[in-house]
Write a protein that holds these residues in place. Structure first.
Motif, PDB file in Angstrom:
ATOM      1  N   PHE A 109      28.230  35.786   3.742  1.00 36.58           N
ATOM      2  CA  PHE A 109      28.403  35.540   1.960  1.00 36.58           C
ATOM      3  C   PHE A 109      28.392  34.239   1.827  1.00 36.58           C
ATOM      4  O   PHE A 109      27.685  33.792   0.501  1.00 36.58           O
ATOM      5  CB  PHE A 109      29.565  36.149   1.362  1.00 36.58           C
ATOM      6  N   ILE A 110      29.143  33.049   2.601  1.00 35.42           N
ATOM      7  CA  ILE A 110      29.447  31.935   2.329  1.00 35.42           C
ATOM      8  C   ILE A 110      27.288  31.870   1.698  1.00 35.42           C
ATOM      9  O   ILE A 110      27.216  30.305   1.197  1.00 35.42           O
ATOM     10  CB  ILE A 110      29.993  31.168   3.023  1.00 35.42           C
ATOM     11  N   ARG A 111      27.373  31.556   2.776  1.00 43.00           N
ATOM     12  CA  ARG A 111      25.556  31.268   3.139  1.00 43.00           C
ATOM     13  C   ARG A 111      24.644  31.237   2.222  1.00 43.00           C
ATOM     14  O   ARG A 111      24.249  30.302   1.373  1.00 43.00           O
ATOM     15  CB  ARG A 111      24.701  31.975   4.295  1.00 43.00           C
ATOM     16  N   HIS A 112      24.712  32.299   1.041  1.00 44.08           N
ATOM     17  CA  HIS A 112      24.108  33.080   0.308  1.00 44.08           C
ATOM     18  C   HIS A 112      24.363  32.270  -1.049  1.00 44.08           C
ATOM     19  O   HIS A 112      23.951  31.747  -1.470  1.00 44.08           O
ATOM     20  CB  HIS A 112      24.158  34.548   0.278  1.00 44.08           C
ATOM     21  N   ALA A 288      27.590  34.001 -11.940  1.00 39.67           N
ATOM     22  CA  ALA A 288      27.388  34.263  -9.958  1.00 39.67           C
ATOM     23  C   ALA A 288      27.071  34.748  -8.633  1.00 39.67           C
ATOM     24  O   ALA A 288      27.169  35.344  -8.216  1.00 39.67           O
ATOM     25  CB  ALA A 288      27.358  31.859 -10.223  1.00 39.67           C
ATOM     26  N   VAL A 289      28.761  34.849  -8.629  1.00 37.12           N
ATOM     27  CA  VAL A 289      29.228  35.747  -7.862  1.00 37.12           C
ATOM     28  C   VAL A 289      28.926  37.019  -7.652  1.00 37.12           C
ATOM     29  O   VAL A 289      28.418  37.240  -6.319  1.00 37.12           O
ATOM     30  CB  VAL A 289      31.149  34.977  -7.772  1.00 37.12           C
ATOM     31  N   THR A 290      28.844  37.728  -8.389  1.00 37.79           N
ATOM     32  CA  THR A 290      28.027  38.992  -9.203  1.00 37.79           C
ATOM     33  C   THR A 290      26.822  39.055  -8.547  1.00 37.79           C
ATOM     34  O   THR A 290      26.454  40.146  -8.398  1.00 37.79           O
ATOM     35  CB  THR A 290      28.626  39.417 -10.671  1.00 37.79           C
ATOM     36  N   ASP A 291      26.494  38.149  -8.937  1.00 34.49           N
ATOM     37  CA  ASP A 291      24.539  37.937  -8.635  1.00 34.49           C
ATOM     38  C   ASP A 291      24.659  38.120  -7.184  1.00 34.49           C
ATOM     39  O   ASP A 291      23.654  39.215  -6.542  1.00 34.49           O
ATOM     40  CB  ASP A 291      23.934  36.861  -9.389  1.00 34.49           C
ATOM     41  N   ASN A 295      22.886  41.915  -5.432  1.00 34.03           N
ATOM     42  CA  ASN A 295      21.556  41.297  -5.229  1.00 34.03           C
ATOM     43  C   ASN A 295      21.291  40.540  -3.558  1.00 34.03           C
ATOM     44  O   ASN A 295      20.204  40.620  -3.512  1.00 34.03           O
ATOM     45  CB  ASN A 295      20.499  39.873  -6.170  1.00 34.03           C
ATOM     46  N   THR A 296      22.419  41.103  -3.128  1.00 33.05           N
ATOM     47  CA  THR A 296      22.257  40.406  -1.651  1.00 33.05           C
ATOM     48  C   THR A 296      22.113  41.862  -0.858  1.00 33.05           C
ATOM     49  O   THR A 296      23.044  43.092  -0.758  1.00 33.05           O
ATOM     50  CB  THR A 296      23.686  40.132  -0.838  1.00 33.05           C
ATOM     51  N   PRO A 297      21.180  42.318  -0.095  1.00 31.08           N
ATOM     52  CA  PRO A 297      20.881  43.339   0.743  1.00 31.08           C
ATOM     53  C   PRO A 297      21.286  43.610   2.211  1.00 31.08           C
ATOM     54  O   PRO A 297      21.227  42.727   2.870  1.00 31.08           O
ATOM     55  CB  PRO A 297      19.123  43.309   0.999  1.00 31.08           C
ATOM     56  N   TRP A 298      22.981  43.666   1.765  1.00 30.27           N
ATOM     57  CA  TRP A 298      24.163  43.561   3.024  1.00 30.27           C
ATOM     58  C   TRP A 298      23.499  44.292   4.091  1.00 30.27           C
ATOM     59  O   TRP A 298      23.670  44.205   5.100  1.00 30.27           O
ATOM     60  CB  TRP A 298      25.013  44.470   2.165  1.00 30.27           C
ATOM     61  N   THR A 299      23.157  45.774   3.832  1.00 27.81           N
ATOM     62  CA  THR A 299      22.946  47.057   4.665  1.00 27.81           C
ATOM     63  C   THR A 299      22.191  46.010   5.972  1.00 27.81           C
ATOM     64  O   THR A 299      21.788  45.872   6.891  1.00 27.81           O
ATOM     65  CB  THR A 299      21.811  48.515   3.601  1.00 27.81           C
ATOM     66  N   GLN A 300      20.684  44.982   5.487  1.00 28.33           N
ATOM     67  CA  GLN A 300      19.750  44.497   6.281  1.00 28.33           C
ATOM     68  C   GLN A 300      20.596  43.306   6.686  1.00 28.33           C
ATOM     69  O   GLN A 300      20.891  43.583   7.864  1.00 28.33           O
ATOM     70  CB  GLN A 300      18.739  44.146   4.929  1.00 28.33           C
TER      71      GLN A 300
END
Length: 304
Positions: A109-112, A288-291, A295-300
Motif C-alpha cells: 500500500f505504501i509503495r503504491h 487519492a487514497v480511495t483511488d 484501483n490496485t489489483p490486490w489479488t495479484q
C-alpha cells in the motif's frame, strides 16, 4: 493558550468524556484535566461542570468553544491557503494497523501510494485490530487495516485484499506441539489463549455455544501479538489468523493446528469512512487514497 490546548478542549467538548478525549489528543486523563484547569485559570471562567457521573459544558464553555473553533478553523484555512501552490494531494494520513499488518499489508500500500501521491505522508498507530473500526469512526484515523466484518455497513468503505483462516498457534518447543481430536475435543482439553474482543472472539464464542462446548481458557488478551507472546511461553495454544504466523517475527518458533472450518476465514483489508468530508485538502487526500485502494489489483499483489 495554544492550538494544541484549543484542540484538546474541543475534543472534550465533543466527547464530554475525559478518558475518550484524552485518547484522541494522546494525553492521560489527568493531564487533560490539568490542561482544562489551566484554560479555566487563564480565562477566569468555569468551562466544564464535572462530577463523578458526567461532564457538562457550561455557558462560558459554549462561548469559549465558539472562540476555539474559530481559531482552529482559521489556522486550518491559513495552512490550506499556503499549500495551494499545488493541487497535488498531500498531507498526513493517519492509519491504524496491527503490527502484523505493518509487516504484510502496509508495504505494498505504501509503495503504491508514494509512487502516485508522494506528497501524502503516513502517521501509523499500532494496536489491537478489534479497535480498528472505532478508531476510524471516532476520527482518530482516516484508514485502518483489520478484519472486515461479515455484515455490510453503509458507514464504512471496506476493501478486501486477502483471506486467512483462523488457526491455533503453539510454541514449537512447548508442550502443545501435538494435539489430537476434533476441534471440539481440542478446545475442551487444551488450554487456550484467546483475544478479549474482535471478530475471532465473536466467532469462537458463537461456535462453542452452538456446540455446547466448554473451552479451557488459559488467558485472554488484546491483540494477536499479545496472544502469540503468551503462546511462546507455552501457556497454551493461541487463536490467531494464519497470516500472523506467516509474517514478521512469528515465521519461526511456532507451529499451527487447524481450527477446522467452523471458525471460517478472516477477510482482511482496508477500512475507511464511506463519506468523504472535512477541508478541501483532506478531501483531496481521501480521494487519492480511495483511488489507490480501489484501483490496485490486490489479488495479484498478494499472489506474488
Amino acid at each position: 493558550m495554544d492550538f494544541f490546548e484549543l484542540n484538546a478542549f474541543l475534543a472534550l467538548k465533543e466527547t464530554l468524556h475525559f478518558a475518550k478525549a484524552a485518547q484522541i489528543v494522546n494525553l492521560s486523563p489527568s493531564a487533560l484535566s490539568r490542561l482544562v484547569g489551566r484554560l479555566e485559570e487563564e480565562t477566569g471562567a468555569v468551562l466544564f461542570d464535572r462530577n463523578n457521573r458526567e461532564v457538562i459544558l457550561t455557558p462560558a464553555g459554549m462561548k469559549f468553544a465558539e472562540f476555539a473553533e474559530s481559531c482552529v478553523n482559521g489556522q486550518r484555512e491559513l495552512m490550506e491557503d499556503f499549500s495551494k501552490k499545488t493541487d497535488e494531494p498531500g498531507g498526513t494520513l493517519h492509519v491504524f494497523a496491527s503490527v502484523t499488518a505493518c509487516y504484510s499489508i502496509m508495504p505494498p500500500f505504501i509503495r503504491h501510494l508514494s509512487e502516485k501521491y508522494p506528497a501524502i505522508h503516513l502517521s501509523v498507530e499500532t494496536g489491537d485490530p478489534a479497535l480498528a473500526m472505532n478508531t476510524v469512526r471516532e476520527g482518530r484515523a482516516e484508514l485502518a487495516v483489520a478484519a472486515i466484518p461479515s455484515a455490510a455497513c453503509a458507514e464504512f468503505d471496506c476493501i478486501s485484499v486477502l483471506t486467512s483462516p483462523l488457526v491455533f498457534a503453539a510454541s514449537a518447543t512447548g508442550p502443545y506441539t501435538t494435539v489430537s481430536g476434533s476441534p471440539q475435543d481440542i478446545v475442551s482439553s487444551v488450554p487456550l489463549i484467546l483475544p478479549k474482543a474482535g471478530l475471532a472472539r465473536q466467532r469462537f464464542d458463537s461456535w462453542t455455544k452452538s456446540r455446547n462446548v466448554k473451552p479451557v481458557i488459559a488467558a485472554e488478551t488484546e491483540g494477536n501479538e499479545a496472544v502469540m507472546a503468551l503462546a511462546a511461553l507455552g501457556l497454551g495454544i493461541g487463536l490467531v489468523p494464519r497470516i500472523v504466523l506467516e509474517n514478521g517475527p512469528y515465521r519461526e518458533g511456532f507451529i499451527s493446528h487447524s481450527a477446522g472450518n467452523a471458525l471460517g476465514y478472516y477477510d482482511i483489508g482496508f477500512i475507511q469512512k464511506t463519506q468523504i468530508s472535512g477541508s478541501e485538502k483532506l478531501k483531496r487526500m481521501r480521494l487519492a487514497v480511495t483511488d489507490i485502494l480501489h484501483n490496485t489489483p490486490w489479488t495479484q499483489e498478494f499472489a506474488r
